[in-house]
Design a protein around this motif. Structure first.
Motif, PDB file in Angstrom:
ATOM      1  N   UNK A 154      38.218  54.203  10.950  1.00  0.00           N
ATOM      2  CA  UNK A 154      37.945  54.285   9.526  1.00  0.00           C
ATOM      3  C   UNK A 154      38.904  53.505   8.663  1.00  0.00           C
ATOM      4  N   UNK A 155      40.167  53.367   9.094  1.00  0.00           N
ATOM      5  CA  UNK A 155      41.161  52.679   8.256  1.00  0.00           C
ATOM      6  C   UNK A 155      41.407  51.244   8.694  1.00  0.00           C
ATOM      7  N   UNK A 156      40.810  50.809   9.792  1.00  0.00           N
ATOM      8  CA  UNK A 156      41.032  49.450  10.277  1.00  0.00           C
ATOM      9  C   UNK A 156      39.940  48.521   9.753  1.00  0.00           C
ATOM     10  N   UNK A 157      40.277  47.546   8.918  1.00  0.00           N
ATOM     11  CA  UNK A 157      39.258  46.612   8.412  1.00  0.00           C
ATOM     12  C   UNK A 157      38.593  45.866   9.561  1.00  0.00           C
ATOM     13  N   UNK A 158      37.311  45.515   9.402  1.00  0.00           N
ATOM     14  CA  UNK A 158      36.590  44.831  10.486  1.00  0.00           C
ATOM     15  C   UNK A 158      37.251  43.543  10.937  1.00  0.00           C
ATOM     16  N   UNK A 159      37.944  42.846  10.034  1.00  0.00           N
ATOM     17  CA  UNK A 159      38.560  41.566  10.396  1.00  0.00           C
ATOM     18  C   UNK A 159      40.036  41.698  10.751  1.00  0.00           C
ATOM     19  N   UNK A 160      40.516  42.944  10.940  1.00  0.00           N
ATOM     20  CA  UNK A 160      41.927  43.143  11.257  1.00  0.00           C
ATOM     21  C   UNK A 160      42.233  42.665  12.672  1.00  0.00           C
ATOM     22  N   UNK A 161      43.380  42.007  12.871  1.00  0.00           N
ATOM     23  CA  UNK A 161      43.742  41.568  14.228  1.00  0.00           C
ATOM     24  C   UNK A 161      44.265  42.703  15.102  1.00  0.00           C
ATOM     25  N   UNK A 162      44.460  43.876  14.519  1.00  0.00           N
ATOM     26  CA  UNK A 162      44.970  45.009  15.297  1.00  0.00           C
ATOM     27  C   UNK A 162      44.403  46.305  14.734  1.00  0.00           C
ATOM     28  N   UNK A 163      44.445  47.342  15.560  1.00  0.00           N
ATOM     29  CA  UNK A 163      44.046  48.674  15.118  1.00  0.00           C
ATOM     30  C   UNK A 163      45.178  49.279  14.296  1.00  0.00           C
ATOM     31  N   UNK A 164      44.840  49.856  13.158  1.00  0.00           N
ATOM     32  CA  UNK A 164      45.853  50.481  12.312  1.00  0.00           C
ATOM     33  C   UNK A 164      46.299  51.791  12.953  1.00  0.00           C
ATOM     34  N   UNK A 165      47.598  51.965  13.076  1.00  0.00           N
ATOM     35  CA  UNK A 165      48.162  53.158  13.695  1.00  0.00           C
ATOM     36  C   UNK A 165      48.255  54.305  12.699  1.00  0.00           C
ATOM     37  N   UNK A 166      48.587  55.480  13.200  1.00  0.00           N
ATOM     38  CA  UNK A 166      48.798  56.633  12.324  1.00  0.00           C
ATOM     39  C   UNK A 166      49.883  56.311  11.304  1.00  0.00           C
TER      40      UNK A 166
END
Length: 406
Positions: A154-166
């Motif tokens: 839910x918090x990771x933008x589709x074009x992000x190069x990585x998964x957003x951590x807690x």
């Protein structure tokens, strides 16, 4: 100060934060929480202190273990296990997060514990619940709560190069511990009113699913024909409400607006941002027109907030009618006057008498913030607890020589 759990006794055989945090909450509510630790290693989390040593106070241990008493027992030693059974005889609650294999090996299953006390409330914290192909597997909040249950998506933008951590340590663990504490309170009430005891299960997956429940339910409603997107992505891609969003200040900080009734608050927002000319602008003169021209209105708000620094807006917006918030980091939060005014962070003395601070559990009784006690040192209360069980000094020494107690 009213402590509704005074007189309640809990025995905890658990490690790390997720499940022990429930014991910390119960202790803060007045319960006598006895933490049973491995006779040699203690709670495995004691080895995870990750900052320069400054005495005995370490939030990674004191946060989930506040107010408890610690006893070191070797549960594989028959004499150590016998002490556990003695502790359980008059306990109200048994709390564990040991994996099923360890519970079976150490005789910590429901039927084992209830041999010592048939009326005890038995509580299990787990990563994935008690059934299904993953029931035997462990996990942490970063995996089972955050990634598996949708928050990371839910918090990771589709074009992000990585998964957003807690966003912070023990983020899901702390919420999970509070959830377990609530379940225990309900079970105690149920036992008092019906005489029936309970087995309580809370998993990191169940807490994660509850936190993400709205998006999950929407996805179930819409079905596979519509690719789900998160609410955050929806707002970023096509803003429908100019008074909901994150706005960057001139010094690179952020101000959040969460005014879900845009037309109600738009005029007041304009006055606070020096956009008085927009109040009578035909493009924004009705709720329907404001939403139809949301992107344009949001641009005016974005440009206005970008003209001043964060400190200016946090002061200037104090009279703003609609819901808003500064986007704060840890040091900002510690200095937030609302934290101090409400007792959300409390002083605590460490084992050396130094004053520290810990975040209080989020529940207050009778409008009073809790008094917080530090977490125990490893096996700090072994002798006291053994004496309370009726063991003589010679018996205590024999238990230690045998390696059954520390």
């Amino acid at each position: 100060m009213h402590q509704p759990m005074a007189g309640v006794k809990m025995v905890e055989v658990a490690q790390f934060t997720f499940t022990p945090a429930a014991g910390g909450v119960l202790a803060e509510w007045g319960a006598d929480v006895i933490k049973v630790e491995h006779a040699e290693r203690g709670d495995a989390q004691r080895g995870m202190v990750n900052h320069p040593k400054d005495g005995t106070f370490h939030p990674i241990m004191d946060h989930p273990n506040r107010g408890k008493r610690s006893i070191g027992l070797d549960l594989e030693n028959p004499a150590g296990y016998e002490v556990l059974l003695e502790l359980l005889k008059d306990a109200d609650i048994f709390l564990t997060n040991f994996l099923p294999d360890a519970r079976r090996r150490l005789r910590l299953e429901v039927e084992d514990i209830r041999k010592a006390n048939p009326d005890i409330i038995y509580v299990r914290g787990s990563a994935h619940g008690q059934r299904g192909p993953w029931a035997e597997k462990g996990g942490y909040d970063g995996s089972s709560f955050w990634c598996r249950m949708g928050s990371a998506w839910g918090v990771t933008p589709p074009d992000s190069p990585r998964v957003i951590s807690m966003p912070g340590g023990a983020y899901g663990d702390s919420m999970g511990g509070m959830t377990i504490a609530g379940g225990i309170a309900a079970a105690l009430y149920g036992r008092a009113t019906t005489g029936e005891t309970s087995v309580i299960d809370v998993s990191l997956m169940s807490v994660g699913a509850w936190a993400f429940a709205l998006d999950l339910s929407n996805a179930a409603l819409n079905g596979p024909e519509k690719e789900p997107i998160s609410i955050n992505q929806m707002m970023a891609n096509a803003p429908l409400n100019p008074t909901v969003g994150h706005f960057r200040t001139s010094d690179g900080r952020w101000i959040n607006f969460t005014m879900i009734q845009p037309f109600r608050y738009f005029a007041d927002v304009c006055r606070h941002l020096g956009l008085d000319e927009l109040i009578d602008d035909e493009r924004f003169s009705t709720a329907a027109k404001l939403m139809a021209n949301a992107t344009e209105a949001a641009r005016y708000i974005t440009d206005a907030i970008a003209q001043q620094p964060f400190a200016y807006w946090t002061k200037h917006l104090q009279t703003l009618e609609g819901p808003w918030a500064p986007v704060q980091g840890p040091l900002d939060i510690l200095d937030d006057p609302q934290m101090e005014a409400n007792g959300y962070i409390r002083p605590v003395l460490d084992s050396e008498g130094k004053e520290r601070r810990l975040v209080a559990n989020p529940v207050q009784f009778d409008a009073q913030p809790p008094t917080i006690d530090r977490g125990p040192l490893f096996a700090e209360h072994t002798d006291d607890l053994l004496r309370e069980l009726g063991h003589s000094e010679d018996e205590i020494l024999d238990l230690k020589i045998a390696g059954a107690a520390t």
